[in-house]
Design an enzyme around this catalytic site. Structure first.
Site, PDB file in Angstrom:
ATOM      1  N   THR A  30      -5.456  -3.709 -10.856  1.00 14.64           N
ATOM      2  CA  THR A  30      -4.905  -2.509 -11.495  1.00 14.64           C
ATOM      3  C   THR A  30      -4.088  -2.850 -12.739  1.00 14.64           C
ATOM      4  O   THR A  30      -3.677  -1.959 -13.481  1.00 14.64           O
ATOM      5  CB  THR A  30      -3.989  -1.736 -10.518  1.00 14.64           C
ATOM      6  OG1 THR A  30      -2.980  -2.632 -10.049  1.00 14.64           O
ATOM      7  CG2 THR A  30      -4.762  -1.208  -9.344  1.00 14.64           C
ATOM      8  N   CYS A  34       4.867  -4.724  -9.711  1.00 12.71           N
ATOM      9  CA  CYS A  34       5.702  -3.924  -8.821  1.00 12.71           C
ATOM     10  C   CYS A  34       6.846  -4.741  -8.242  1.00 12.71           C
ATOM     11  O   CYS A  34       6.817  -5.960  -8.240  1.00 12.71           O
ATOM     12  CB  CYS A  34       4.875  -3.441  -7.617  1.00 12.71           C
ATOM     13  SG  CYS A  34       3.742  -2.114  -7.996  1.00 12.71           S
ATOM     14  N   CYS A  38       7.788  -1.674  -3.278  1.00  8.84           N
ATOM     15  CA  CYS A  38       7.050  -0.528  -3.827  1.00  8.84           C
ATOM     16  C   CYS A  38       6.206   0.157  -2.754  1.00  8.84           C
ATOM     17  O   CYS A  38       5.557  -0.483  -1.935  1.00  8.84           O
ATOM     18  CB  CYS A  38       6.136  -0.955  -4.971  1.00  8.84           C
ATOM     19  SG  CYS A  38       5.276   0.447  -5.710  1.00  8.84           S
ATOM     20  N   ARG A  41       0.033   1.554  -2.464  1.00 10.86           N
ATOM     21  CA  ARG A  41      -0.916   0.942  -1.544  1.00 10.86           C
ATOM     22  C   ARG A  41      -0.855  -0.580  -1.624  1.00 10.86           C
ATOM     23  O   ARG A  41      -0.817  -1.143  -2.714  1.00 10.86           O
ATOM     24  CB  ARG A  41      -2.299   1.416  -1.997  1.00 10.86           C
ATOM     25  CG  ARG A  41      -3.392   1.278  -1.030  1.00 10.86           C
ATOM     26  CD  ARG A  41      -4.684   1.614  -1.789  1.00 10.86           C
ATOM     27  NE  ARG A  41      -5.729   0.733  -1.300  1.00 10.86           N
ATOM     28  CZ  ARG A  41      -6.537   1.066  -0.316  1.00 10.86           C
ATOM     29  NH1 ARG A  41      -6.455   2.230   0.222  1.00 10.86           N
ATOM     30  NH2 ARG A  41      -7.439   0.209   0.109  1.00 10.86           N
ATOM     31  N   ARG A  63       1.393  -4.169 -16.865  1.00 10.22           N
ATOM     32  CA  ARG A  63       2.388  -3.171 -17.239  1.00 10.22           C
ATOM     33  C   ARG A  63       3.170  -2.709 -16.013  1.00 10.22           C
ATOM     34  O   ARG A  63       2.743  -2.865 -14.882  1.00 10.22           O
ATOM     35  CB  ARG A  63       1.727  -1.996 -17.963  1.00 10.22           C
ATOM     36  CG  ARG A  63       0.716  -1.291 -17.154  1.00 10.22           C
ATOM     37  CD  ARG A  63      -0.235  -0.461 -18.018  1.00 10.22           C
ATOM     38  NE  ARG A  63      -1.459  -0.262 -17.268  1.00 10.22           N
ATOM     39  CZ  ARG A  63      -1.556   0.494 -16.193  1.00 10.22           C
ATOM     40  NH1 ARG A  63      -0.518   1.150 -15.743  1.00 10.22           N
ATOM     41  NH2 ARG A  63      -2.695   0.618 -15.538  1.00 10.22           N
ATOM     42  N   CYS A  65       4.882  -0.698 -13.075  1.00  9.84           N
ATOM     43  CA  CYS A  65       4.467   0.359 -12.142  1.00  9.84           C
ATOM     44  C   CYS A  65       5.367   1.570 -12.347  1.00  9.84           C
ATOM     45  O   CYS A  65       6.581   1.450 -12.410  1.00  9.84           O
ATOM     46  CB  CYS A  65       4.578  -0.139 -10.702  1.00  9.84           C
ATOM     47  SG  CYS A  65       4.446   1.166  -9.467  1.00  9.84           S
ATOM     48  N   CYS A  68       7.674   2.282  -8.839  1.00 10.08           N
ATOM     49  CA  CYS A  68       8.883   1.535  -8.459  1.00 10.08           C
ATOM     50  C   CYS A  68       9.702   1.097  -9.673  1.00 10.08           C
ATOM     51  O   CYS A  68      10.827   0.623  -9.506  1.00 10.08           O
ATOM     52  CB  CYS A  68       8.519   0.341  -7.591  1.00 10.08           C
ATOM     53  SG  CYS A  68       7.465  -0.868  -8.404  1.00 10.08           S
TER      54      CYS A  68
HETATM   55 ZN    ZN Z   1       5.201  -0.217  -7.843  1.00  8.69          ZN
END
Ligand code: ZN
Length: 355
Positions: A30, A34, A38, A41, A63, A65, A68
């Site tokens: 993705t 995080c 967080c 998923r 980049r 999240c 969080c």
């Molecule tokens: Zn996150």
């Protein structure tokens, strides 16, 4: 700082907020990074990379999240916080009154309370308690006496520990160490598509979920695990929370898409905890080999020990040890019979209604 990937990965799997501020994890699929806690998923282990700072994560092309918000969280943290947490962890076996903590942080007790809570969601006292609980569990697992473990964990008295320990362990420390002495276990036997299923629980979580051929034999097995507990059979309608737990198991066995994330009350060594926690992340319809599990938990040479940990699991379905196979594709063993293991796998791999 050198990141221990095994510890980091365990923190991500458990969404351990105590590890927030220590490291970040990036998900290569993705392209997002995080904080350990967080709520998004959980990623697959092979797609995760760990970073010491958001700068390092961004240098890798990831980049922030939006859920969080690692950068924002960092700017909210007072600069003494990380150091104080590490010092509490190192010294939580000592009495740590608020005045001492405020001296360690170099801020007033008032600011300490307020800012600590704002940044971590816990009061400093609760944080010290959590650290002691972690120490206490380790002490009990290696077989020290309860009194010794309690004092080694910095509690100073037996009554203090009982205030909060039960909730975290699922049993009080004495019960945890002594075969369930004083523990009240309720149980019922359900008829399922895979045979009789014994469901046993304390008031804090499920302690045994076992397939079997006959009620007496199944109840005896639980008695061997908790020889000093009282065992009470339940009849329909079940009281709460047992009712909800049994209903969740039933729903799963009806429609394999139901999620089985129920509270568990288990006695486990550190290694079993590592293996069982990992097993709970294997999705329905997928399998792993013992070797793969060993690698994933960071103990590549421990495939045999992984097989033993699977064999000692008493929570069928909830800790899905049936999803672990031998490396050559053979089924390997199953506590509740290899034929049942095959039947479970076939059923889980077939599409559920609405899939
Ligand atoms: Zn996150």
């Amino acid at each position: 700082m050198l990141l221990n990937e095994e510890i980091c990965w365990a923190a991500v799997r458990e969404r351990d907020r105590f590890q927030d501020g220590r490291f970040l994890y990036g998900v290569l699929t993705t392209r997002v990074y995080c904080r350990p806690s967080c709520a998004s998923r959980r990623p697959r282990r092979e797609n995760v990379r760990f970073y010491e700072s958001w700068q390092a994560a961004e240098a890798d092309g990831l980049r922030e999240c939006l859920r969080c918000r690692p950068k924002q969280a960092e700017s909210r943290q007072p600069d003494w916080l990380a150091g104080l947490c590490r010092r509490i962890e190192a010294r939580c076996d000592e009495p740590l009154p608020l005045a001492e903590l405020s001296r360690m942080a170099g801020v007033s007790a008032f600011h300490l309370q307020r800012q600590f809570k704002a940044a971590t969601g816990l009061t400093p006292r609760q944080y010290v308690h959590q650290c002691r609980m972690a120490l206490l569990k380790t002490g009990l697992r290696v077989g020290t006496s309860v009194t010794e473990a309690v004092f080694a964990a910095g509690y100073g008295s037996m009554s203090r520990v009982y205030e909060g320990a039960g909730a975290a362990l699922g049993m009080t420390p004495a019960q945890y160490g002594k075969g369930g002495a004083g523990l009240a276990i309720t149980w019922a036997v359900m008829r399922t598509r895979f045979g009789l299923l014994l469901v046993a629980a304390t008031d804090t979580g499920l302690c045994a979920v076992e397939f079997g051929a006959g009620e007496a034999e199944m109840v005896d097995r639980v008695r061997c695990e908790f020889p000093k507990a009282t065992m009470t059979p339940l009849a329909q309608p079940y009281p709460q929370p047992f009712h909800d737990w049994a209903a969740a198991l039933e729903a799963y066995l009806e429609d394999r898409r139901a999620v089985l994330d129920l509270p568990l009350t288990v006695r486990a060594t550190a290694f079993q905890t590592l293996v069982w926690n990992y097993l709970r992340t294997i999705p329905r319809g997928e399998t792993r080999s013992y070797q793969e599990v060993a690698r994933e938990i960071g103990r590549p040479s421990a495939a045999r020990a992984v097989a033993r940990a699977c064999a000692s699991n008493r929570l069928a379905l909830l800790i899905p040890c049936h999803r672990v196979l031998r490396g050559d594709g053979e089924l390997g063993g199953y506590r509740w019979g290899v034929a049942r293991k095959q039947a479970l796998l076939d059923w889980e791999e077939s599409p559920a209604a609405g899939d």
